[in-house]
Scaffold this active site. Structure first.
Site, PDB file in Angstrom:
ATOM      1  N   ASP A 281       0.856  -1.178   0.000  1.00  0.00           N
ATOM      2  CA  ASP A 281       0.000   0.000   0.000  1.00  0.00           C
ATOM      3  C   ASP A 281       0.901   1.240   0.000  1.00  0.00           C
ATOM      4  O   ASP A 281       2.130   1.160   0.112  1.00  0.00           O
ATOM      5  CB  ASP A 281      -0.969  -0.010   1.182  1.00  0.00           C
ATOM      6  CG  ASP A 281      -2.171   0.904   0.930  1.00  0.00           C
ATOM      7  OD1 ASP A 281      -2.137   1.679  -0.052  1.00  0.00           O
ATOM      8  OD2 ASP A 281      -3.140   0.868   1.707  1.00  0.00           O
TER       9      ASP A 281
HETATM   10  C1  NOJ Z   1      -3.938   4.061   0.134  1.00  0.00           C
HETATM   11  C2  NOJ Z   1      -5.134   3.179   0.313  1.00  0.00           C
HETATM   12  O1  NOJ Z   1      -5.037   2.507   1.545  1.00  0.00           O
HETATM   13  C3  NOJ Z   1      -5.312   2.151  -0.780  1.00  0.00           C
HETATM   14  O2  NOJ Z   1      -6.552   1.529  -0.607  1.00  0.00           O
HETATM   15  C4  NOJ Z   1      -5.201   2.785  -2.135  1.00  0.00           C
HETATM   16  O3  NOJ Z   1      -5.388   1.818  -3.139  1.00  0.00           O
HETATM   17  C5  NOJ Z   1      -3.840   3.446  -2.247  1.00  0.00           C
HETATM   18  N1  NOJ Z   1      -3.732   4.477  -1.238  1.00  0.00           N
HETATM   19  C6  NOJ Z   1      -3.601   4.054  -3.622  1.00  0.00           C
HETATM   20  O4  NOJ Z   1      -4.363   5.172  -3.784  1.00  0.00           O
END
Ligand code: NOJ
Length: 754
Positions: A281
C-alpha cells in the site's frame, strides 16, 4: 535527434517481436535475460503520478523514470492522452520497450459513480455488483487504466472505522460472494481484452480490525479468528483468479503486514497457490521502520523477502535493493521472482502484444459517463437503500404532496458520490432537491431549506467535508427559521441529513457515530411541528440512530449512492422502485456496544432476553446487548410472510446434501424482492463456534399475493471451520439451521451430520 528516436523505436519494437511468442513463459525468460539488475529493480517501482496524497509521494518525474527504466507502472494519472503519451515513451524509448502498468482506485465507479461498496453489499445482489465492476472496468480502460486497486474486502466489526464504507460489511460469507463478483466483473473472461483490467484485492490482511476503529492502528488477533472471519474473502478472491493483491499498512501481531512473510509467502503463495502480483500500500515501506520493526535501510529487503513484489510510492526498492544484493544481503533470484511477476501481470493484460490497447481516445469519448452507464448506476443505487423504519406507510410519498426538503445534504450534488470518487463530474448530476423537483414536475410542491450546518464547529465541518466542501453558515438561527417556516406549510418533511461524504473513507475514523449535533437539534425542532418526518440518511458507515428510530416516522438509509443517487432516491421515495436492501453490518443501539457483529461467540453466561437486565449475565448495566437494527435487516413497502421451513432429511451423510425449503408469501400491496437468509450454528465443536453464521441466501422476486418456494442446499462445506490447529473440517454431530428475513428473525430446525 528525431532520427535517433526513430531508430530506438524500431530497435525496441524489434526486441519484442523477434523474441518468443509473447504469451509464452519463455518470452519473459528471454526478456529478463537481457535486463540488468537495475532494470529488474525498476520494474518493482510504482510511483504516484498525481497529487492524490495519503503519504509521501516519491518526487521524481515520471518521464525520466520511464526513460531510465526505473518504473514498472504508475498510478493516479487521469486521462487517456497523458497515459498514452507515457505508454509510448516506455515502449518506444524505455529500455527493452517494456509497457507500463497503469493503476487507479476505481472502487465504486470511474466517472459514472456507483454506491459505496458498503451500500452495494446491502443489495445482496452479486449480479449487480459484477455489472457495476464491468462498467467500471469499461470506463477506466477507456481512459487508459489497466490495473484497478479494488476490491477492498476487509471485514469490519467497528463502524467507527471510516473505511468500513469501502468494504462489504461484517460477514465473511457475504463478503466472499461479493469479492468474487467484483473480480469477475473487473477481469471478465479474458484479461487481455481491452475492456477488462487487473483486479487487486486489498488490504491483506486484517486492516478492518484496526484497534478502536482508528485508521492505521495495529491489529492483534488469534489465528482462529483471522482464518474463520477475516481471511475468507481474500481466499475467495484468489480462488476467483484475482490477478493482484495489495498488502495493508497496519501491524499484525507486531509485524507490519507488508513485511509479513508468514502471511504473504506462507499463506497466500504457498497455502493458497496465489501466483499473481503483490503490491504494497501507499508508502508502506517507511512505515515498516516507523513502526519500529526494522531500520529504514532494511525495510525494503524485509518487504521483498516477505513476498511483496512492488513498492507503491516510497522508492525504497530503487534506493536500497541493488546495494543489498551487492552486499550479499539478498540474492538476485528473489528480485528476479518479483520482476517476473510484474512482467507476467503485463503479459496477462496482453500489453506485450498491444501496449496501446488501453489508449484509444475514441473509446474515451463515448464510453465514459454515458447514458447507459448512468442508467445502470441509477438502477443499482436503488437496490442498495435500506428502509429501517416506515410507520403508517409514510413512504412512498405522493407526488402531489407538499414536501419540505430540509437539511445540509439536500442540495449538495458533490456529496452524493462517496469516498472514492475523485473522477466524478459532480456538476453534471442532480442533487436530491433537483431530482425531486424533476420528478414532481412543474405542478409539484417542493419546498427547500438548508436548515443547519453539518457540525456546530466550523473547523470540524471543513475538516470533515474536506474535498467535497460544504460551506459553513454563521447565521444558524436564520437557517433554522427557514426550515421551520417551510415545515409548517408542508404535508411531510424529508430530512436529508447524516454524514458528508468525506466523513467516511480513509483516515475518517469517528469516535461519535451519531448524527452530528446541529442536525439532531433541527430534527428535534422539526418533530415539534407534528408533521411526519422521513429521514433520508446519507452515511458511509452504520450510525447510532436510537433517538431517530424512536422519534421519526420513516428512515431510509441511502448511504452515498453515487452520481445517480438523487434520481434513484426519488425513484424509491415516490414508489417507482421499492426498497429492497438489507444491512450487511449491525447498526448499534449505542456506541458502547462496539465492536458489534451478529456472528459472535457465546458468552460464559447466557445473553439475557432483550430488555431484561440480569446481574451476572452477560449484559451491560445501562444498555441492551442487541443492536438497534440487526445484520440482514431491511424493510420493504410490501410485507413477506414466512411459512414453516422444512428439511428433506434430518441426517446429512458425508458428502451428502439436505434440501432446506421455505415458502415466502408476498402479503403486501407491491411486487418486490425479499432476501431470504440461512444461518447455521454448530452447538458443540472442538472450539466454540458463533451463535449463528450466514451460510446461504436467496434474493427472490415475489409478486403481491404470490408465494415463492425457496430451496437451499446444505452440504458439509457449510459446516466446516478452522479449528485450533487450523485444520479446515467439521465434526459429526447436531447442527442448527435457521431461516429467516434477518439474523434476528429466524425459525430453527436441526439435523445431524454424520
Ligand atoms: C492508500 C489506500 O489505503 C489504498 O486503498 C489505495 O489503493 C492506495 N492508497 C492508492 O491510492
Amino acid at each position: 535527434m528525431k532520427q535517433v528516436s526513430l531508430f530506438l523505436i524500431t530497435l525496441n519494437a524489434l526486441f519484442i517481436s523477434c523474441s518468443t511468442p509473447s504469451r509464452d513463459s519463455a518470452f519473459i525468460d528471454n526478456l529478463m535475460s537481457r535486463m540488468t539488475l537495475e532494470e529488474k529493480i525498476g520494474q518493482l517501482n510504482l510511483p504516484s503520478g498525481g497529487d492524490i496524497q495519503t503519504g509521501t509521494v516519491f518526487g521524481a518525474e515520471l518521464d525520466s523514470l520511464i526513460l531510465e527504466g526505473k518504473i514498472g507502472g504508475f498510478f493516479n494519472v487521469k486521462g487517456v492522452d497523458e497515459i498514452s503519451r507515457l505508454q509510448h515513451l516506455a515502449v518506444e524509448r524505455g529500455p527493452h520497450g517494456i509497457p507500463l502498468l497503469v493503476g487507479a482506485d476505481v472502487i465504486h465507479g470511474y466517472e459514472t459513480i456507483f454506491p459505496i461498496p458498503l451500500a452495494l453489499s446491502c443489495s445482496w445482489d452479486t449480479t449487480a455488483i459484477e455489472r457495476m465492476a464491468q462498467i467500471s472496468a469499461m470506463e477506466a480502460t477507456a481512459d487508459g487504466i489497466n490495473w484497478n486497486f479494488s476490491p477492498m474486502v476487509d471485514i469490519c466489526r467497528d463502524p467507527r472505522w471510516g473505511r468500513i464504507a469501502e468494504g462489504s460489511g461484517e460477514d465473511p460469507y457475504l463478503g466472499s460472494m461479493m469479492a468474487v463478483a467484483y473480480v469477475k466483473g473487473y477481469q471478465g473472461e479474458d484479461l487481455s481484452a481491452d475492456s477488462t483490467l487487473l483486479a487487486c484485492v486489498k488490504h491483506f490482511a486484517l486492516y478492518g480490525a484496526a484497534e478502536g476503529g482508528r485508521d492505521y492502528r495495529p491489529v492483534d488477533m488469534s489465528d482462529v479468528t483471522m482464518y474463520n472471519y477475516y481471511l475468507p474473502p481474500f481466499k475467495a478472491a484468489v480462488e476467483a483468479g484475482c490477478a493482484s493483491l495489495m498488502t495493508s499498512f497496519n501491524l499484525i501481531n507486531g509485524t507490519h503486514a507488508t513485511a509479513d512473510g508468514k502471511l504473504i509467502n506462507g499463506l497466500l503463495r504457498t497455502g493458497w497457490h496465489f501466483n499473481g502480483l503483490v503490491v504494497s500500500d501507499y508508502n508502506s515501506f517507511p512505515d515498516i521502520a516507523a513502526m519500529g520493526t526494522s531500520k529504514i535501510e532494511d525495510a525494503a529487503t524485509l518487504a521483498l523477502e516477505a513476498g511483496t513484489d512492488m513498492d507503491m510510492v516510497s522508492g525504497l526498492y530503487l534506493k536500497n535493493l541493488k546495494n543489498a544484493v551487492d552486499k550479499g544481503l539478498i540474492s538476485e533470484k528473489i528480485i528476479d521472482k518479483a520482476c517476473r511477476r510484474v512482467l507476467e501481470a503485463k503479459q496477462r493484460l496482453g500489453l506485450f502484444d498491444n501496449p496501446y490497447q488501453y489508449c484509444n481516445p475514441d473509446r474515451a469519448k463515448t464510453g465514459i459517463f454515458n447514458t447507459e452507464n448512468r442508467q445502470a448506476a441509477r438502477e443499482i443505487a436503488a437496490e442498495t437503500f435500506v428502509l429501517l423504519k416506515n410507520d403508517n406507510h409514510v413512504l412512498p410519498l405522493r407526488k402531489t404532496d407538499k414536501i419540505a426538503v430540509i437539511g445540509p445534504l439536500a442540495d449538495a450534488a458533490n456529496n452524493m458520490v462517496g469516498c472514492w470518487s475523485m473522477h466524478a463530474q459532480t456538476d453534471k448530476h442532480n442533487s436530491l432537491l433537483e431530482a425531486l423537483k424533476g420528478a414532481v414536475g412543474a405542478d409539484g410542491r417542493i419546498l427547500y431549506a438548508r436548515g443547519c450546518n453539518i457540525y456546530d464547529d466550523e473547523t470540524m465541518q471543513l475538516n470533515a467535508t474536506g474535498l467535497r466542501c460544504i460551506p459553513f453558515e454563521h447565521d444558524t438561527r436564520q437557517l433554522e427559521q427557514e426550515a421551520l417556516y417551510i415545515a409548517a406549510k408542508a404535508d411531510v418533511i424529508v430530512a436529508a441529513m447524516g454524514e458528508s461524504s468525506d466523513m467516511s473513507g480513509e483516515s475518517a475514523s469517528r469516535a461519535d457515530i451519531s448524527i452530528p449535533a446541529p442536525q439532531r437539534r433541527l430534527l428535534e425542532k422539526l418533530k415539534e411541528t407534528g408533521k411526519p418526518i422521513v429521514l433520508l440518511l446519507f452515511t458511509g458507515r452504520p450510525l447510532v440512530l436510537d433517538w431517530e428510530s424512536r422519534n421519526l416516522d420513516a428512515i431510509l438509509n441511502v448511504w452515498f449512492g453515487g452520481s445517480e443517487a438523487a434520481d434513484a432516491i426519488s425513484d424509491v421515495i415516490f414508489g417507482t422502485k421499492i426498497p429492497q436492501g438489507k444491512l450487511t453490518t449491525s447498526l448499534p443501539l449505542h456506541q458502547g456496544q462496539i465492536p458489534i457483529h451478529y456472528n459472535r461467540l457465546p458468552s460464559s453466561r447466557p445473553d439475557p432476553q432483550a430488555g431484561v437486565f440480569n446481574r451476572y449475565q452477560s449484559n451491560y448495566i445501562d444498555v441492551d446487548n442487541e443492536p438497534l437494527y440487526p445484520f440482514g435487516f431491511g424493510l420493504s413497502y410490501t410485507t413477506f410472510a414466512y411459512g414453516k421451513p422444512t428439511l428433506s432429511s434430518t441426517v446429512l451423510q458425508e458428502n451428502g446434501c439436505i434440501d432446506a425449503t421455505v415458502n415466502v408469501t408476498n402479503t403486501g400491496d407491491y411486487d418486490g424482492y425479499e432476501i431470504v437468509q440461512l444461518y447455521i450454528r454448530d452447538p458443540v465443536a472442538q472450539i466454540a463456534r458463533p451463535i449463528k453464521e450466514l451460510k446461504d441466501f436467496a434474493r427472490v422476486f415475489i409478486r403481491k399475493g404470490e408465494t415463492a418456494t425457496v430451496h437451499f442446499s446444505i452440504t458439509d462445506d457449510k459446516l466446516k471451520y478452522y479449528d485450533a490447529n487450523l485444520k479446515y473440517d467439521y465434526e459429526p454431530g447436531e447442527f442448527i439451521v435457521m431461516i429467516g428475513s434477518d439474523s434476528r428473525n429466524v425459525q430453527e430446525l436441526s439435523f445431524r451430520a454424520e
